[in-house]
Structures are given as structure tokens and as C-alpha cells.
Design a protein around this motif. Structure first.
Motif, short mmCIF file in Angstrom:
data_model
loop_
_atom_site.label_atom_id
_atom_site.label_comp_id
_atom_site.label_asym_id
_atom_site.label_seq_id
_atom_site.Cartn_x
_atom_site.Cartn_y
_atom_site.Cartn_z
N ILE A 17 -3.00 7.88 6.20
CA ILE A 17 -1.65 7.95 6.77
C ILE A 17 -0.61 8.36 5.72
CG2 ILE A 17 -2.09 6.25 8.60
CD1 ILE A 17 -0.41 4.23 6.85
N ALA A 77 -0.15 7.24 0.00
CA ALA A 77 -1.22 6.26 -0.25
C ALA A 77 -2.49 7.05 -0.49
CB ALA A 77 -1.39 5.35 0.96
N VAL A 78 -3.44 6.43 -1.17
CA VAL A 78 -4.70 7.13 -1.44
C VAL A 78 -5.90 6.29 -1.03
CG1 VAL A 78 -3.76 8.47 -3.36
CG2 VAL A 78 -4.91 6.29 -3.81
N GLY A 79 -7.04 6.98 -0.89
CA GLY A 79 -8.30 6.27 -0.62
C GLY A 79 -8.78 6.46 0.80
N GLY A 80 -10.02 6.04 1.01
CA GLY A 80 -10.61 6.14 2.35
C GLY A 80 -12.13 6.11 2.26
N GLU A 93 -8.44 5.72 -6.06
CA GLU A 93 -7.63 4.62 -6.62
C GLU A 93 -7.55 4.69 -8.14
OE1 GLU A 93 -9.89 4.45 -4.30
OE2 GLU A 93 -9.15 3.29 -2.60
N ARG A 100 0.08 5.55 -13.20
CA ARG A 100 0.98 4.46 -13.63
C ARG A 100 1.01 4.37 -15.16
NH1 ARG A 100 -1.27 0.58 -8.93
NH2 ARG A 100 0.10 1.33 -7.29
N LEU A 260 3.05 -5.30 6.76
CA LEU A 260 2.67 -4.38 5.69
C LEU A 260 3.33 -3.01 5.83
CD1 LEU A 260 0.82 -4.55 3.27
CD2 LEU A 260 -1.11 -3.94 4.72
N GLU A 276 6.63 3.96 -3.74
CA GLU A 276 5.53 4.05 -2.77
C GLU A 276 5.53 2.83 -1.85
OE1 GLU A 276 1.62 3.34 -4.55
OE2 GLU A 276 2.60 2.41 -6.27
N HIS A 279 1.54 -0.60 1.36
CA HIS A 279 0.28 -0.46 2.12
C HIS A 279 -0.60 0.67 1.59
CE1 HIS A 279 1.64 3.16 4.23
NE2 HIS A 279 2.79 2.55 4.48
N SER A 281 -3.99 3.55 2.72
CA SER A 281 -4.08 4.79 3.51
C SER A 281 -4.46 4.52 4.97
CB SER A 281 -5.09 5.72 2.86
OG SER A 281 -6.35 5.07 2.81
N ALA A 282 -4.69 3.26 5.33
CA ALA A 282 -4.98 2.84 6.71
C ALA A 282 -5.90 3.81 7.46
CB ALA A 282 -3.67 2.63 7.47
N ASP A 284 -8.10 3.37 9.52
CA ASP A 284 -8.32 3.01 10.93
C ASP A 284 -7.32 3.64 11.89
OD1 ASP A 284 -6.48 1.34 9.57
OD2 ASP A 284 -6.74 -0.32 10.97
N ALA A 291 1.25 5.45 12.57
CA ALA A 291 1.63 4.69 11.37
C ALA A 291 3.13 4.41 11.33
CB ALA A 291 1.21 5.45 10.13
N ASP A 333 2.29 -1.29 15.10
CA ASP A 333 2.00 -2.46 14.26
C ASP A 333 3.04 -3.57 14.41
OD1 ASP A 333 3.69 -0.48 13.02
OD2 ASP A 333 3.64 -1.68 11.21
P1 NAD Z 1 -4.30 -0.72 4.24
O1 NAD Z 1 -2.98 -1.15 3.74
O2 NAD Z 1 -4.57 0.72 4.23
O3 NAD Z 1 -4.49 -1.25 5.75
C1 NAD Z 1 -4.55 -2.62 6.11
C2 NAD Z 1 -4.19 -2.77 7.61
O4 NAD Z 1 -2.80 -2.56 7.79
C3 NAD Z 1 -4.88 -1.74 8.51
O5 NAD Z 1 -5.22 -2.35 9.73
C4 NAD Z 1 -3.84 -0.68 8.71
O6 NAD Z 1 -3.96 0.02 9.94
C5 NAD Z 1 -2.54 -1.48 8.67
N1 NAD Z 1 -1.46 -0.68 8.10
C6 NAD Z 1 -1.26 -0.38 6.79
N2 NAD Z 1 -0.17 0.39 6.66
C7 NAD Z 1 0.31 0.59 7.89
C8 NAD Z 1 1.43 1.33 8.40
N3 NAD Z 1 2.26 2.01 7.60
N4 NAD Z 1 1.63 1.33 9.73
C9 NAD Z 1 0.83 0.64 10.55
N5 NAD Z 1 -0.23 -0.07 10.13
C10 NAD Z 1 -0.48 -0.09 8.83
O7 NAD Z 1 -5.41 -1.51 3.41
P2 NAD Z 1 -7.00 -1.36 3.41
O8 NAD Z 1 -7.47 -1.09 4.82
O9 NAD Z 1 -7.49 -2.50 2.68
O10 NAD Z 1 -7.29 -0.06 2.54
C11 NAD Z 1 -7.53 1.24 3.05
C12 NAD Z 1 -7.64 2.23 1.90
O11 NAD Z 1 -6.37 2.31 1.22
C13 NAD Z 1 -8.66 1.83 0.85
O12 NAD Z 1 -9.30 3.00 0.41
C14 NAD Z 1 -7.83 1.22 -0.26
O13 NAD Z 1 -8.44 1.31 -1.52
C15 NAD Z 1 -6.59 2.08 -0.19
N6 NAD Z 1 -5.37 1.45 -0.73
C16 NAD Z 1 -4.51 2.27 -1.37
C17 NAD Z 1 -3.31 1.79 -1.85
C18 NAD Z 1 -2.34 2.75 -2.48
O14 NAD Z 1 -2.50 3.95 -2.33
N7 NAD Z 1 -1.34 2.27 -3.18
C19 NAD Z 1 -2.98 0.43 -1.67
C20 NAD Z 1 -3.87 -0.39 -0.98
C21 NAD Z 1 -5.07 0.13 -0.50
#
Ligand code: NAD
Length: 369
Positions: A17, A77-80, A93, A100, A260, A276, A279, A281-282, A284, A291, A333
């Protein structure tokens, strides 16, 4: 700020996202720049998983150099799941840690601000929460997470909490400067009744405070601070604390105020700054237009505050977010029965519309071309 100076902003949308919420944040950024007749130059660069796909590494030298030459960086955001099985140092990540470090970001700011439209959504009572608006300033590159010696064996484990004088001085200065842009109160949080390193921290903060006579300083032990944040969060303006204590307090502070998708952040260094959402990259909900872009848009408000000292612009962005929520619009959300469900893009558009309306209502329109 000097109106004739172009501000260079690097945009790193990232993965999942990330690009969806960043697009909305950029829309707001452009609307603010236009309203305040400010020159901005935006450069988008690949970062994270998308960069691994294109260049085999999460943070290329080209992306890093662009960030180093800019006035501020906006990150999505990054990752997946696609990159989950890569070795640790090649994951998206790892790019986060790399950037940083390279930008020297030693201070992390996480706000705890309660939008009036949300006072009934928290685990805390509305009367405790209403009016809460503080930030946690966490030292990010020192303390027990990095101190030597560290290690463990079958019989014991150990870490070292150590702070150098310059590390405490520079974060304390940031705290007093940030308080100067806000309500002029700093609460330094430590454990000076038990830890020598905390007594040292307290002494150095008191010394730096002499340079900022118009800012009020008080000290709290971390156990008391944790209790006070939940008991009476309104009493705080800027909470200044070390890496470990800040890790814990910023999560408490964030969660008393909402979801979040609503939490922005800023990381500041001597010369650089990165903004940033908290949260990830969500994966799901990625690609579905669902998002919540408010955390990313709130990060832009922080950019105007901390990188460009444009507190009025930051304030109007926050008012625009509040007006949009107050009018009942919600992404999935934060949806509740009786509110109006909107997607990522519509939420961004509504916030831009409200920004422009408030800007003109306040009579600031005279400054536009
Ligand atoms: P996440 O924050 O991506 O999601 C957690 C939950 O919150 C999910 O159900 C998601 O749908 C929801 N959510 C998060 N942000 C939202 C938004 N803006 N709007 C609506 N719903 C939102 O955490 P995760 O699932 O543990 O991690 C997913 C990926 O993101 C992993 O690869 C992780 O390493 C990475 N990650 C990256 C960062 C970053 O880029 N700074 C921080 C945390 C996790």
C-alpha cells in the motif's frame, strides 16, 4: 522560510500500500505548496522490494544519493511476502535500516494526537483523552540497543546501556527546538533513581536546557511516565527519552489515540529528515484502493512542521484531516456503522478539498498567486 528557495523532496513509495498512500500524501503536499506559493521539486525513486526486483538491492546508491541531496524524504512502506524468504540483509526492510543510518537519523518523533471525531474509539475514556496532543521524541541510534559489550551464553545474557554526551546533547536540543514550535514544555523521561546512565542523561539535559530559557523542563521516571500517559495524557507536550524507553512509550502513546492507519512519524538527523507512516506495506489489502492514507498525509504535516518550519501549513493539514473525519468519511479500517465508507483516493481528495477550503476561510488566500 525563504519563499524563493526550492525545497527538494525525495519520494520513496515502496511496496504494497506504500505507493497508494504516498500518492495521496503527494497530492496534499502539492496542494500545500501551491497554496503557500512554495517551490517544491519532487523526485521519485525505487526503494524496498520494488528496488530488489529492478536492481537486486533494496537501497541503490542512486536512491541514497538523491535522498542525501534532498531537504526531506517521504517514505511509504516496504516489504511483502514476495521477498520474505530472502536472507535478512537482502530484504526490503534492510533498506530501512540502511537509509536511517546513512541519513544519520538519531531522533524519532511519534505524535499522540486525538482527533475529536475519534474520542469515542479509544480504550481510554473520552474525558481523559479529549484534547490530547503530544509527541514522543525517542533517541534512535544509541542506548542499550547498540551498546557494547553485549552477548549471551548458556549461563547469562548481557547488554550495555551507554550514552555519550554528544548523543544526549543533540537529542535534548531537538526536544527543546520542537517544544519551541509547540507548547514549550519538555518532559525528559529516564530511570535516574536506579541507572547511572539515566542520571548522566538527566544532568546533560539540564545543562542543554540553560540554552532554552523559554521552554519548561521537568523530569519523570519511566514507570511513572507510562502510568501518566494512560492516566492523564493531556499534561504532556514533548516527551524526550532514550531508545529503549521511547520504543515502549511511543507505542503506548500511539495506540491510545487510534488505529495504525492514522499514525504518522518523523525521523530527524543533523542535516536530513525522513517522514513515514508507522504502518507497514499491508499486503493483505494492497492494490484494492482500501488503505487509509491519513498516516501518510499526517507525515506530510510533520514535514512542513519540522523540515520547513511552516507550522501554519501543518496545522491546516491537520484541521483538514479532522474536518474530513468530522464529516463522517472513513476508510475501511476505521469504518463504523453510520459513517460513510470511502477508498484511499477519495479520502485523499476530500482532505485536499478541506485543506483548500480552510486555507481560504482563514483569509490566507491573499498570499496565493
Ligand atoms: P502492517 O502495518 O503492514 O499491517 C498490519 C495490519 O494493519 C494489516 O491488517 C493491515 O491491513 C493494516 N493496516 C496497516 N496500514 C494500514 C492502512 N494505512 N490502512 C488500512 N489498514 C492498514 O504490518 P505487517 O502486516 O506486520 O507487515 C507487512 C509488511 O510490512 C511486512 O513485510 C513488514 O516487514 C513490513 N513493514 C514495513 C514497515 C515500514 O516500511 N516502515 C513497518 C512495519 C512493517
Amino acid at each position: 522560510m525563504e519563499p524563493d528557495v526550492t525545497k527538494n523532496i525525495t519520494v520513496l513509495p515502496g511496496d504494497g500500500i506504500g505507493p497508494e498512500v504516498t500518492a495521496q500524501a503527494v497530492k496534499v503536499l502539492k496542494a500545500v505548496a501551491k497554496a503557500f506559493t512554495m517551490d517544491i521539486s519532487l523526485t521519485e525513486k525505487p526503494f524496498g522490494g520494488i528496488s530488489i526486483d529492478q536492481y537486486g538491492e533494496p537501497l541503490t546508491d542512486d536512491t541514497l544519493q538523491t535522498c542525501l541531496q534532498s531537504d526531506a524524504v517521504l517514505l511509504g512502506a516496504v516489504g511483502g511476502p514476495k521477498w520474505e524468504d530472502l536472507p535478512h540483509h537482502q530484504k526490503p526492510e534492510a533498506g530501512l535500516l540502511g537509509i536511517r543510518k546513512a541519513l544519520g537519523l538519531f531522533a524519532n518523533i511519534r505524535p499522540a494526537k486525538v482527533y475529536p471525531a475519534f474520542v469515542n474509539n479509544s480504550t481510554l475514556k473520552p474525558e481523559v483523552l479529549r484534547g490530547t496532543d503530544f509527541v514522543v521524541l525517542r533517541e534512535l541510534t544509541g542506548g542499550i540497543y547498540f551498546g557494547q559489550p553485549r552477548g549471551y551464553n548458556a549461563e547469562k545474557g548481557w547488554n550495555t546501556m551507554v550514552y555519550e554526551k554528544y548523543e544526549v546533547e543533540r537529542i535534548a536540543r531537538k526536544a527543546f527546538e520542537i517544544a519551541g514550535l509547540r507548547n514549550k514544555r519538555v518532559t525528559s523521561v529516564d530511570k535516574a533513581n536506579v541507572l547511572d546512565v539515566s542520571q548522566f542523561w538527566r544532568d546533560v539535559v539540564a545543562e542543554v536546557h540553560k540554552e532554552y530559557p523559554n521552554i519548561e523542563l521537568n523530569n519523570l521516571y519511566v514507570d511513572n511516565a507510562a502510568m501518566q500517559i494512560v492516566r492523564d495524557p493531556k499534561q504532556f507536550d514533548v516527551i524526550l527519552t532514550s531508545n529503549l524507553f521511547g520504543d515502549i512509550l511511543s507505542d503506548i502513546a500511539g495506540m491510545i489515540t487510534g488505529s495504525l492507519g492514522m499514525l504518522p512519524s518523523a525521523s530527524l538527523g543533523e542535516k536530513h529528515a525522513l517522514y513515514e507512516p508507522v504502518h507497514g506495506s499491508a499486503p493483505d489489502i494492497a492494490g484494492q484502493g482500501k488503505a487509509n492514507p491519513i498516516a501518510a498525509i499526517g507525515s506530510v504535516a510533520m514535514m512542513f512542521n519540522y523540515s520547513f518550519q511552516m507550522t501554519k501549513a501543518a496545522q491546516i493539514i491537520e484541521q483538514a484531516i479532522e474536518a474530513t473525519l468530522q464529516a463522517g468519511y472513513r476508510t475501511a479500517d476505521i469504518f463504523q456503522p453510520g459513517t460513510k465508507l470511502v477508498g484511499t483516493e477519495e479520502m485523499g481528495d476530500l482532505i485536499v478539498e478541506n485543506f483548500e477550503a480552510i486555507f481560504h476561510e482563514e483569509g490566507l488566500g491573499v498570499f496565493t498567486l
